[in-house]
Design an enzyme around this catalytic site. Sequence first.
Site, mmCIF file in Angstrom:
data_model
loop_
_atom_site.group_PDB
_atom_site.id
_atom_site.type_symbol
_atom_site.label_atom_id
_atom_site.label_comp_id
_atom_site.label_asym_id
_atom_site.label_seq_id
_atom_site.Cartn_x
_atom_site.Cartn_y
_atom_site.Cartn_z
ATOM 1 N N LYS A 222 -101.411 -37.867 27.940
ATOM 2 C CA LYS A 222 -101.446 -38.966 26.961
ATOM 3 C C LYS A 222 -101.043 -40.273 27.631
ATOM 4 O O LYS A 222 -100.086 -40.303 28.422
ATOM 5 C CB LYS A 222 -100.494 -38.641 25.802
ATOM 6 C CG LYS A 222 -100.519 -39.646 24.661
ATOM 7 C CD LYS A 222 -99.603 -39.192 23.539
ATOM 8 C CE LYS A 222 -99.671 -40.124 22.342
ATOM 9 N NZ LYS A 222 -98.815 -39.662 21.226
ATOM 10 N N SER B 202 -101.092 -39.146 16.862
ATOM 11 C CA SER B 202 -101.595 -40.158 17.785
ATOM 12 C C SER B 202 -102.043 -39.591 19.126
ATOM 13 O O SER B 202 -102.695 -40.289 19.882
ATOM 14 C CB SER B 202 -100.512 -41.201 18.030
ATOM 15 O OG SER B 202 -99.381 -40.574 18.655
ATOM 16 N N SER C 40 -97.339 -36.167 15.968
ATOM 17 C CA SER C 40 -98.491 -36.512 16.804
ATOM 18 C C SER C 40 -98.937 -35.476 17.828
ATOM 19 O O SER C 40 -99.953 -35.684 18.496
ATOM 20 C CB SER C 40 -98.230 -37.838 17.508
ATOM 21 O OG SER C 40 -98.396 -38.879 16.602
#
Length: 450
Positions: free
Chosen positions: A59, A134, A158
């Site tokens: 990420k 996210s 997330s």
Amino acid sequence: MNEPVFWSLKETIKALADKKISSDELNLSYKDRIKKLDSKVNAFRYLPENLDGIPAAIKDVIITKGIETTAGSKILEGFIPPYNATVISRLKAEGVGVIGKTNCDEFAMGSSGENSAYGSTKNPWDLTKVPGGSSSGSAAAVAADFATFALGTDTGGSIRQPASLCGVVGLKPSYGRVSRYGSIAMASSLDQIGPITKSVADARLVLEWISGSDGLDSNCVSSKFKVESSKFKDNLKGVKVGLPKEYFAEGLNPEVEKVIKEAIKKLTDLGAQAVEISLPHTQYAIAAYYILMASEVSSNLARYDGIRFGKTRDYFGPEVKRRIMLGTFALSSGYYDDYFVKAAQVRSLIKQDFDNAFEKCDVIVGPVSPTVAWNLGEKIDDPLKMYLSDAYTIPASLAGLPGLSVPCGFSEGLPVGLQILGKYMDEETILNIGEIYEQNTDWHKEKPKL
Ligand code: GLN
């Protein structure tokens, strides 16, 4: 399914050890697949030229030395970190390389991936749907077999929510289990890094690699997570599974509820005992979270002032600005006691709810998300609607507890994830139960047709 891109992490490690494949061949097959298919999904923000080792998708809020890291924001575009996050150093020591940085909601703020400054990621199961957020690109990359596994971050859901919406496994560790050093801060009392994988056994292994105390994160106090011999071998006899009545109330899509109930039946068929429990303050969790999280956001993001870090503040997207303003308001004098202090008190009550519930059960089980993946664009103009989609993930985040999302079926052709929450620092039990569930079902073997 014999192509290396479809292998789990454990299968990949074995194939490399048996010299069935070289690290170069492995990486080439992933790179080919990404080149062919990522234009549809937009899972990646950035793909480094050179790669060595087992390919992991990271990420873009996690700092990678020499590899651009933007947190999905224009304010950090072009930032090349001079050091690695602790988790990256630990993965490197295990022979893992960064195949790419994954797209995410700006500064990890969002539930759909649509807050990225670099365009939305699409759900590999249906390209007209959101992948969740996210950690949208990380979950989509694993679902699309663009990486052997991925790392995401979970502040209010997330990791678990995009894993659920993309049909892969996601683990949010207990707060303090994994070092946050080098994870670009959103809300420091909630942020945790964790794995997104193709199997529960893989999540367990990655957690063992990345966990453990770190002098660079004073909140990371725990000892290393060790793969122990599992308490339950091939059935769940003696396990008490708590079903919070608040997680099966209004707001839960009836089709999703049906899938979750079938998964619970599977657990009881395997020997577990279902007990009804109550988490009475659940209804206040989102409100408390949006005050505490936004307050921490307003403090953490003050460093991007255009002088010390990043470009000028004009480069922040609308959701980030909204949260900075909300947080600044909640912390301002005259309002601090009414908002921040009240929310902190509610947080304590929510933690107490879990403490009381765990007197009656070993784990808590329910849905991750009230619905399956929704249409791109559907909720983006209605922040409150978007916030409500995190109703079942936020409470455990506020309490610092570990949570797992495991694929458990489909509704409208889209994946549904089962959430298993555990006691503080008891990842072992939730992974153990998730693994037995997985061994007795085939949901995790389903693949999207890209
Ligand atoms: N969707 C939640 C939010 O927007 C959670 C985000 C996260 O866990 N990073 O705050």
